[in-house]
Each structure stands twice: as structure tokens, then as C-alpha cells.
Scaffold this motif. Structure first.
Motif, mmCIF file in Angstrom:
data_model
loop_
_atom_site.group_PDB
_atom_site.id
_atom_site.type_symbol
_atom_site.label_atom_id
_atom_site.label_comp_id
_atom_site.label_asym_id
_atom_site.label_seq_id
_atom_site.Cartn_x
_atom_site.Cartn_y
_atom_site.Cartn_z
ATOM 1 N N GLY A 113 8.717 23.124 27.661
ATOM 2 C CA GLY A 113 9.521 24.074 26.910
ATOM 3 C C GLY A 113 8.973 24.404 25.544
ATOM 4 O O GLY A 113 9.600 25.111 24.774
ATOM 5 N N SER A 114 7.808 23.903 25.197
ATOM 6 C CA SER A 114 7.247 24.172 23.881
ATOM 7 C C SER A 114 5.973 24.988 24.012
ATOM 8 O O SER A 114 5.429 25.159 25.099
ATOM 9 C CB SER A 114 6.965 22.870 23.134
ATOM 10 O OG SER A 114 5.883 22.194 23.748
ATOM 11 N N GLU A 115 5.501 25.483 22.877
ATOM 12 C CA GLU A 115 4.269 26.250 22.835
ATOM 13 C C GLU A 115 3.406 25.746 21.698
ATOM 14 O O GLU A 115 3.909 25.192 20.711
ATOM 15 C CB GLU A 115 4.571 27.744 22.649
ATOM 16 C CG GLU A 115 5.352 28.353 23.799
ATOM 17 C CD GLU A 115 5.530 29.853 23.647
ATOM 18 O OE1 GLU A 115 4.726 30.458 22.914
ATOM 19 O OE2 GLU A 115 6.463 30.397 24.240
ATOM 20 N N THR A 116 2.095 25.943 21.857
ATOM 21 C CA THR A 116 1.148 25.537 20.830
ATOM 22 C C THR A 116 0.272 26.729 20.478
ATOM 23 O O THR A 116 -0.194 27.456 21.363
ATOM 24 C CB THR A 116 0.270 24.378 21.309
ATOM 25 O OG1 THR A 116 1.098 23.256 21.598
ATOM 26 C CG2 THR A 116 -0.763 24.005 20.250
ATOM 27 N N VAL A 117 0.073 26.929 19.196
ATOM 28 C CA VAL A 117 -0.775 28.012 18.744
ATOM 29 C C VAL A 117 -1.775 27.433 17.746
ATOM 30 O O VAL A 117 -1.444 26.570 16.936
ATOM 31 C CB VAL A 117 0.069 29.142 18.090
ATOM 32 C CG1 VAL A 117 0.836 28.635 16.888
ATOM 33 C CG2 VAL A 117 -0.811 30.321 17.701
ATOM 34 N N THR A 118 -3.030 27.863 17.891
ATOM 35 C CA THR A 118 -4.069 27.457 16.952
ATOM 36 C C THR A 118 -4.410 28.652 16.082
ATOM 37 O O THR A 118 -4.829 29.702 16.572
ATOM 38 C CB THR A 118 -5.322 26.971 17.692
ATOM 39 O OG1 THR A 118 -4.970 25.834 18.494
ATOM 40 C CG2 THR A 118 -6.409 26.574 16.713
ATOM 41 N N SER A 166 12.217 29.239 15.523
ATOM 42 C CA SER A 166 11.527 28.213 16.314
ATOM 43 C C SER A 166 11.706 26.844 15.678
ATOM 44 O O SER A 166 11.862 26.719 14.454
ATOM 45 C CB SER A 166 10.035 28.549 16.420
ATOM 46 O OG SER A 166 9.831 29.773 17.092
ATOM 47 N N VAL A 167 11.666 25.816 16.524
ATOM 48 C CA VAL A 167 11.707 24.434 16.044
ATOM 49 C C VAL A 167 10.277 23.906 16.045
ATOM 50 O O VAL A 167 9.627 23.858 17.095
ATOM 51 C CB VAL A 167 12.608 23.567 16.931
ATOM 52 C CG1 VAL A 167 12.568 22.110 16.448
ATOM 53 C CG2 VAL A 167 14.029 24.101 16.925
ATOM 54 N N ILE A 168 9.764 23.532 14.890
ATOM 55 C CA ILE A 168 8.391 23.042 14.748
ATOM 56 C C ILE A 168 8.369 21.548 15.085
ATOM 57 O O ILE A 168 9.015 20.737 14.421
ATOM 58 C CB ILE A 168 7.862 23.285 13.326
ATOM 59 C CG1 ILE A 168 8.052 24.756 12.930
ATOM 60 C CG2 ILE A 168 6.398 22.883 13.243
ATOM 61 C CD1 ILE A 168 7.377 25.744 13.837
ATOM 62 N N SER A 169 7.595 21.191 16.128
ATOM 63 C CA SER A 169 7.542 19.789 16.561
ATOM 64 C C SER A 169 6.535 18.993 15.742
ATOM 65 O O SER A 169 6.848 17.929 15.214
ATOM 66 C CB SER A 169 7.189 19.714 18.056
ATOM 67 O OG SER A 169 8.111 20.455 18.821
ATOM 68 N N ASP A 170 5.319 19.491 15.671
ATOM 69 C CA ASP A 170 4.304 18.829 14.859
ATOM 70 C C ASP A 170 3.237 19.841 14.480
ATOM 71 O O ASP A 170 3.055 20.865 15.131
ATOM 72 C CB ASP A 170 3.701 17.624 15.592
ATOM 73 C CG ASP A 170 3.136 18.014 16.952
ATOM 74 O OD1 ASP A 170 2.058 18.631 16.984
ATOM 75 O OD2 ASP A 170 3.783 17.716 17.971
#
Length: 812
Positions: A113-118, A166-170
Motif C-alpha cells: 500500500g505504499s510507494e517509493t520515489v527517488t 500522504s503519510v511519509i514512512s521513511d
């Protein structure tokens, strides 16, 4: 040296085997990772993987020895060589593993359910204390030092690709360290704007202190920097609670000197990166489930409809920033003419909830033709709406037509006799559609007015009231009816009133306070034709607008005499208060207002029954004269020792205003339109009042005391009775031009002039001389006295005293 694995990722363990020959001394080995096969060139850039120690008596000599090594987490993805180096006494020995080691790109584990962006830095530079005015935005390095001349780095990332909410995880900040002489890096947020191409040491942004942290440098290569403060800072940037001005980089300790690759580095893999793992907000998906107007088409110009638009949220998140816009277009996609816009606030609380909006719209002439109703639901973060287009619904086509009303008035002219009365006109819409209309008097307003039917829709009746014409000339008044949306938007009708006929006579009624009588003068001959016995000390006088009655107040008998003008006899006596002064009649001759100076009140009398129906008691101070405005809506009362004029609303019989004037006010008069009020009094000053604002706009110094006031029918001349309180035998009339409010003539009359009136044709002014027991007749064309008429003892007559009557069959 042999490697058990030829591919790892940064931070992984590496298994290896090595063999050595025994020495007679203690023996140790170290393992390194190098980016080429020359240990002498590459040693400085090598990463230490681990070390082992062997005693001189080891039994492992000549056998395989296992080694578990750790690849540093900051190693860049690339191909490397692993070598072993001997330690201890003697010259160091180096030996490379024959197989290269591939360090692969780290695979980021996706959280369900999360996404990662560089993100690569969109702006970075460093500032230099030693060169405070230079900009280093194009440099390929970000230098940080802490010594006598500091260098600070600045980095900024564009976070627009991460949705708000959005909720920032790390968060991981990845910097490539190309040189270091130190151990720590210090990071803090920038609190103000800076530009990569212009910022210098002298223009550096302010540093924030809410999110700072230290990080230990691990060596040459990528520094994978994580910290809760960094995560919190990015979260606040994304959700708008902090402005994104980037971060500061500092060398952590005095004497440290650390450099990183900038976004200008030719190797894109070395450029600063920000890896953000986040969970995007749950998104709504709005649809227009139903759209229809009520009633159904066809529609006409001016018609109002209710538009029903049902909005459903079929997505997974609340639509708290949603809106619905509706348009009246010439095609299904024409959104140039918005007619509604409203928020779908009812969709905030629960997914899938719907809302139906009901709004009214009236079609205009510009809407004529084939049209469509288009409603569109919108949510700022709902990307689905941009692809599936389920947020728009169209109703149509349908036609809007224009109906044309036709204004018709019958008759277009009415002829009436010289008597007062009423007449009517009928308004009709002979066309199609709805026709609102208004009616007003545009000429003849001094004698013609609308009593009912001043506005309507489609059909109606206009009732016009006219006063008696006492002149020798006929007159025409005009009523204009305006219907804005009719084919012809305005139409005039006329009222033609004949001149004074042989049955019309005018009489002056003169109260004689010393002889308790009223002298009746036929003003066509200036002869006293009758004397009417009335009550004790007659004072104020008023004539009915219809010419049927004359009303006289008595200070001695505290009553009002009602005189029938057709018989010249008293037909009723009304008991009212004490010390009665002025009185006034409304235009329809239905109400009589009497000033009761003894009780400081105004009595209201119904003339149909001659009984008191109301008593107005609202702050009067020695009231004397009273005057009705031409339209019958307001009454003015002069308060002699109170130095003000009271304004009474006849619809409520309440005082609605008070007007302060100079001196002690007495006589009152208005111009025919009622826009000016003229006030005489003791104290030499004569006041002119604007009735729209109830303010004194002019004070005229007459040089003498004044009593009665009269205005000609054109409103151009005011006549004021004046006398010298030190010499009562000398009386005069001041003639005032209303266009300039200046005295243009002075006419000598009898002793102590009191009341005065202008005849209906404006040719003569009649002046009552209280101490001369006479009435002076003034020719207005020459402003000279042409006759003096003897009357009773001490005549007064405050008020208008000339009555126009039907004198047929009256005794001569």
C-alpha cells in the motif's frame, strides 16, 4: 583468495576463503574492496571489509581459512576487486581475488500500500565564507568545512510528485562523499528562499532549528543518511505545514573537511538523491449520478428552473475539497457559461455518500437557442477523474425561446372637469410571456398623483387622483407606464383637466379672534359675503382639498368648528383638549390633525364621524402650526419654544425625526413637490429645509419676526408675513425667490400681518392684518397692495384659508 559469491548489495555479508604459508612470527590479514586492480593507486579509495589474526604456531598454515566480510552500506553499485593484505613485521603483501565482485543496486522492499520515489536534487550549491559574494551554483562539488573560513552546502528537492495528505514512512538522503577528513555531518532545514544561481555567503538563507541532526560519515562513497527528523521534515514539506526551502549541510566538527558530489556531477549516479517511502492518501472518485431540470423543457426567457444534480463519491477517500460546477452550453463540452458552483460538503464524512443539490436559475435573453446543461464534479487530487471522465453529466439538447409581451393601456387619455376627483387606466399584456410594469407621474405632479396601481404584472388598474383646477386655463398631466421586457417598453397616457367653470368659486375664510366669527370673502370681488358665528377665540384654519368643509380651532372654547362651505354654516363642533392652535387636513379629506398646545399633543380626528381616533404625544414643546405634505405621508409640527420641527409618519402617527431651526418656529409651508419646507418664526431667521434629508440648507435673515408663510403653485416664490416687534403698526411681506433663497421684494401691508394665502391662479396674495382688522390684497405681477378688505376684530388665521368650491345655487 577466493570469493564464494560474486554478486552482493551494499550492506550485505561476503563469504570468502583464503590460504597462506606459515611464518615464524605472528601474522594478520586485512581485506579490502577496491575499484581497480592496482593496490597502490586504489588503496586510498578502498573500503575495508574486515581483518583476521593468526599466531605463528597456527595449524591452519597452508589450508583454506573461511572469512565472513561485510560490504559497507555506502558502497556505490559497480564492479570491484577484493584484495587481501598481510600485516605484521616486514613489507606488506597484497593479493587479489581472481574473480571481480559485483555490488548491485539495493532493492527497496515495498511496504504494502505504499510507494517509493527517488528524487534527484533540483537545486544545490555551497557558500564560502572566504568568498562571501561568489556563487558556486555550477560547481560539481558541495564543500563543507568548519574552521576559520566555513563552507556550507545547500540542497533542495522538488516534492510535487508526492500527493498532499500522504503519510511519509521513511526518508533516505543519499550523498556521494568524494573526500573526507572528518567524521560527522550536521544537517538542518533552511527557513528562507535561496536560488542555486545567485545565493552567496552574504545572501545565505536563515537556518531553522526544528529538525537538526548529526550523521557519522562512513567513508568515501554513498552516505545513506536516515533520521527521524529528516522524515518529519519531509512530511511537513509535503503536507504544507513547512515551506520547502531545502536543507543545510555542515561539517560536524571544527577542522572537518568533507565534500560531496553535486547535481552538476557528470556521473548522474553520484548526484544527491532523496528516497521517500510514503503512503498516498485514499482518493475519492466523484460522479454526477443524476442531472435534470424541473420543470422539463422547453424553456422561456425569464423562466426559473430548479436544477437537480446528484453527486456520488464512489472512490475510497473523502472528497473534502470537492466542488460541483454546472454550465449552460451551446454544445456538450461548452463550459464557458457557468451557472452554478457549490461545494459537496456532504461528501466529507463517509465514502460513497451522495448529495443532491437544488438550485434555481432564470433564463436570460442571451440563453435563447439550443442549449445543454453540463454538470462537472471536481476533486483536486482525484486523478481517476482525469482518465475515466465519469465526473461529467450532460442534459440536453433543449430549446430556450423568448416570449414577447405587448404593453397595452386603455384609454390613452382621460378628460376630467375642473373639480377634484379620480380617474382610471387599464393595463394589459396582449402578447406572450410575463410582463412586469411600473407607473409614475412624469408631468403635472403638483396636482396629479397615483393612489393605487403604481406597479403590477401583466394586467392591472391605475387609479389617478387629481386636485381641483381653480385657474382659468386647462392643464395636462402625464402618467408613464414602463414594461422593460415588452416590445415597446414604455407608454404615456394623459389626464386633461378643464379650466375653472362658472360653477367654481373661491372664498377666503378669515377667523376673527376678537369677535368670534369667520368672515367669508368672495375673492372674485374681494367683498365679504358672509359672517359665520363660531366658538371662542378662533385661531387656526384649514380648508378641505375637496372644497366641502372648513375647519377652525378655538383657543377659548377648546373645540374645532366644522363649516359646510355650501351653506356657510357650522355643522358640527368637536371638543378637543385646550389652547388649540394650527390644524391640517389630509389630501383625501378623511383625517384632520389638530395641535393641542395646552397638552403638547396632536389629536387625530376621523372626518367621517368627527371623533378623535388617536393622540400623538411624542416630545412636542409648545407646538403651534401643523402642515401636511402634498402626498399626505408626512406631517410637520413647529415647536415654538423647543426651536425644532417634528416630522410625523402618517402611516404610524409616530415622530420619526426632529429638525433644529433658528429662533422660535411658527408658520409652515412646502413647495408643491414637497421637497422643500419653509419655516417662519420669532427671531428674524427664516429656515429652508431639504425634506429628503431633514436638514436646514439655508437660513435667511429677514431682519424682523415672521408668522404666516405661503408658496405659489409653481413653487418659485415664497411669501412671508413679517412685523417689527418694537413697532407693531409696521407690517410687511417678504418676497423670496426659491431658486436663490434671497429676498427680491418687500411689500408694506397692515399692522401685524399674520396668516396669508395665494389664490389658485397665483395672481393675488391675501394677507390677514391682525392688528389692522383688515385683509390686504397683493397683485403678484407688481407686488403692490391693490385692495384692503375690512373684516372682524383681531383676525389671525394661521394656515391656508382660501377654498375652491362648487358655488352653484349658493346664496348671493
Amino acid at each position: 583468495l577466493n570469493l564464494r559469491s560474486t554478486s552482493v548489495t551494499a550492506g550485505d555479508t561476503l563469504e570468502a576463503d583464503y590460504r597462506y604459508q606459515s611464518f615464524t612470527t605472528d601474522f594478520g590479514v586485512e581485506f579490502y574492496l577496491d575499484n581497480n586492480t592496482n593496490p597502490y593507486d586504489g588503496y586510498f579509495d578502498a573500503w575495508r571489509l574486515g581483518a583476521r589474526f593468526h599466531g605463528k604456531s597456527t595449524v591452519m598454515a597452508g589450508a583454506n581459512n573461511p572469512a565472513t566480510l561485510t560490504v559497507p552500506s555506502n558502497v556505490t553499485a559497480a564492479t570491484y576487486y577484493v584484495f587481501i593484505k598481510s600485516t605484521g613485521s616486514g613489507m606488506p603483501r597484497y593479493f587479489y581475488a581472481p574473480t571481480p565482485l559485483i555490488v548491485a543496486e539495493e532493492t527497496v522492499q515495498q511496504v504494502p500500500g505504499s510507494e517509493t520515489v527517488t528524487l534527484t536534487a533540483n537545486a544545490d550549491t555551497y557558500i564560502k565564507e572566504a568568498n562571501p559574494t561568489l556563487n558556486f551554483g555550477s560547481a560539481s562539488l558541495l564543500r563543507t568545512t568548519t574552521d576559520t573560513n566555513d563552507n556550507y552546502g545547500l540542497i533542495k528537492f522538488n516534492l510535487n510528485s508526492i500527493p498532499a495528505g500522504s503519510v511519509i514512512s521513511d526518508v533516505e538522503l543519499k550523498l556521494y562523499c568524494s573526500y573526507y577528513a572528518g567524521s560527522q555531518i550536521y544537517i538542518a532545514e533552511s527557513d528562507s528562499y535561496w536560488s542555486e544561481s545567485s545565493v552567496t555567503w552574504d545572501t545565505k538563507p536563515t537556518q531553522g532549528y526544528e529538525y537538526p541532526f548529526f550523521y557519522n560519515i562512513t567513508g568515501i562513497g554513498y552516505q545513506q543518511i536516515t533520521h527521524s527528523n529528516l522524515t518529519n521534515l519531509v512530511n511537513d514539506w509535503v503536507n504544507g505545514t513547512e515551506s520547502n526551502y531545502g536543507i543545510y549541510l555542515y561539517a560536524g566538527n571544527v577542522g572537518d573537511n568533507i565534500s560531496y558530489s553535486s547535481s552538476e556531477n557528470s556521473n548522474s549516479s553520484y548526484r544527491p538523491k532523496l528516497i521517500v517511502n510514503y503512503t498516498p492518501p485514499l482518493l475519492p472518485d466523484l460522479i454526477i449520478a443524476n442531472l435534470h431540470p424541473n420543470p422539463s423543457p422547453p424553456f422561456t426567457v425569464g423562466q426559473s428552473i430548479d436544477l437537480h444534480a446528484q453527486v456520488n463519491n464512489i472512490g475510497n477517500g473523502p472528497a473534502d475539497s470537492s466542488s460541483v460546477g454546472c454550465y449552460l452550453g451551446t454544445s456538450k463540452t461548452d463550459l464557458s457559461n457557468p451557472i452554478y458552483s457549490y461545494p459537496t460538503s456532504a461528501l466529507d464524512s463517509a465514502y460513497g455518500e451522495s448529495k443532491t443539490n437544488y438550485d434555481a436559475y432564470s433564463f436570460a435573453a442571451s440563453d435563447v437557442g439550443q442549449r445543454y446543461l453540463i454538470c462537472e464534479a471536481d476533486y483536486r487530487d482525484d486523478v481517476e477523474e482525469n482518465s475515466d471522465n465519469n465526473n461529467t453529466r450532460v442534459y440536453g439538447p433543449f430549446n430556450v425561446v423568448e416570449l414577447t409581451p405587448e404593453l397595452s393601456i386603455t384609454p390613452d387619455s382621460q378628460s376630467v372637469n375642473s373639480n377634484s376627483g379620480t380617474t382610471t387606466f387599464t393595463v394589459n399584456n396582449t402578447g406572450s410571456g410575463t410582463m412586469p410594469w411600473t407607473a409614475s407621474v412624469v408631468s403635472g405632479g403638483s396636482w396629479l398623483s397615483i393612489t393605487s396601481g403604481s406597479s403590477g404584472t401583466d394586467s392591472g388598474t391605475i387609479t389617478a387622483e387629481f386636485s381641483a383646477n381653480a385657474t382659468a386655463s386647462s392643464r395636462t398631466g402625464t402618467i408613464r407606464v414602463i414594461a422593460p421586457n415588452a416590445s415597446v417598453s414604455s407608454q404615456d397616457v394623459t389626464v386633461l383637466q378643464s379650466d375653472l367653470d362658472n360653477n367654481q368659486c373661491s372664498f377666503a375664510y378669515i377667523p376673527n379672534s376678537g369677535s368670534n366669527t369667520v368672515s367669508v370673502i368672495d375673492i372674485s370681488t374681494n367683498i365679504v359675503v358672509d359672517t359665520i358665528i363660531v366658538g371662542s377665540i378662533p385661531y387656526g384654519i384649514a380648508v378641505s382639498p375637496l372644497g366641502t368643509h372648513v375647519y377652525v380651532t378655538h383657543q377659548g372654547s377648546n373645540s374645532v368648528s366644522v363649516i359646510d362651505t355650501s351653506t356657510k354654516t357650522v355643522v358640527d363642533t368637536i371638543t378637543v383638549g385646550n389652547d388649540l392652535m394650527g390644524l391640517a387636513v389630509n389630501p383625501s379629506d378623511t383625517l384632520l390633525y389638530v395641535v393641542d398646545a395646552g397638552s403638547a399633543t396632536v389629536s387625530v380626528i376621523d372626518t367621517s364621524t368627527n371623533t378623535i381616533t388617536d393622540t400623538i404625544d411624542d416630545g412636542f414643546v409648545q407646538p403651534i402650526d401643523i402642515l401636511m405634505n402634498p402626498s399626505g405621508t408626512l406631517i410637520y409640527v413647529s415647536n415654538h419654544t423647543g426651536h425644532f420641527v417634528s416630522v410625523i409618519d402618517t402611516s404610524t402617527n409616530n415622530v420619526i425625526d426632529t429638525i433644529t431651526v433658528a429662533g422660535n418656529p411658527m408658520g409652515l409651508a412646502t413647495n408643491p413637490s414637497g421637497t422643500r419646507l419653509y419655516v417662519s418664526g420669532e427671531g428674524n431667521y427664516f429656515s429652508v429645509i431639504d425634506t429628503s434629508t431633514n436638514t436646514v440648507i439655508e437660513s435667511i435673515d429677514l431682519g424682523r419676526w415672521s408668522t404666516g408663510v405661503a408658496v405659489n403653485s409653481a413653487g418659485t416664490v415664497v411669501y412671508v408675513a413679517t412685523y417689527d416687534e418694537a413697532d407693531l403698526a409696521f407690517g410687511s411681506i417678504s418676497v423670496i425667490d426659491t431658486s436663490t433663497n434671497t429676498i427680491v421684494d418687500t411689500i408694506t401691508v397692515g399692522a401685524v400681518p399674520y396668516g396669508l394665502s395665494v389664490n389658485p391662479s397665483d395672481t393675488h396674495v391675501y394677507v390677514i392684518n391682525a392688528y389692522g382688522n383688515t385683509v390686504s390684497v397683493i397683485d403678484t405681477s407688481t407686488n403692490t397692495v391693490i385692495d384692503t378688505i375690512p373684516v372682524g376684530d383681531v383676525p389671525v388665521g394661521l394656515g391656508h384659508f382660501i377654498s375652491t368650491e362648487n358655488c352653484k345655487d349658493q346664496p348671493v
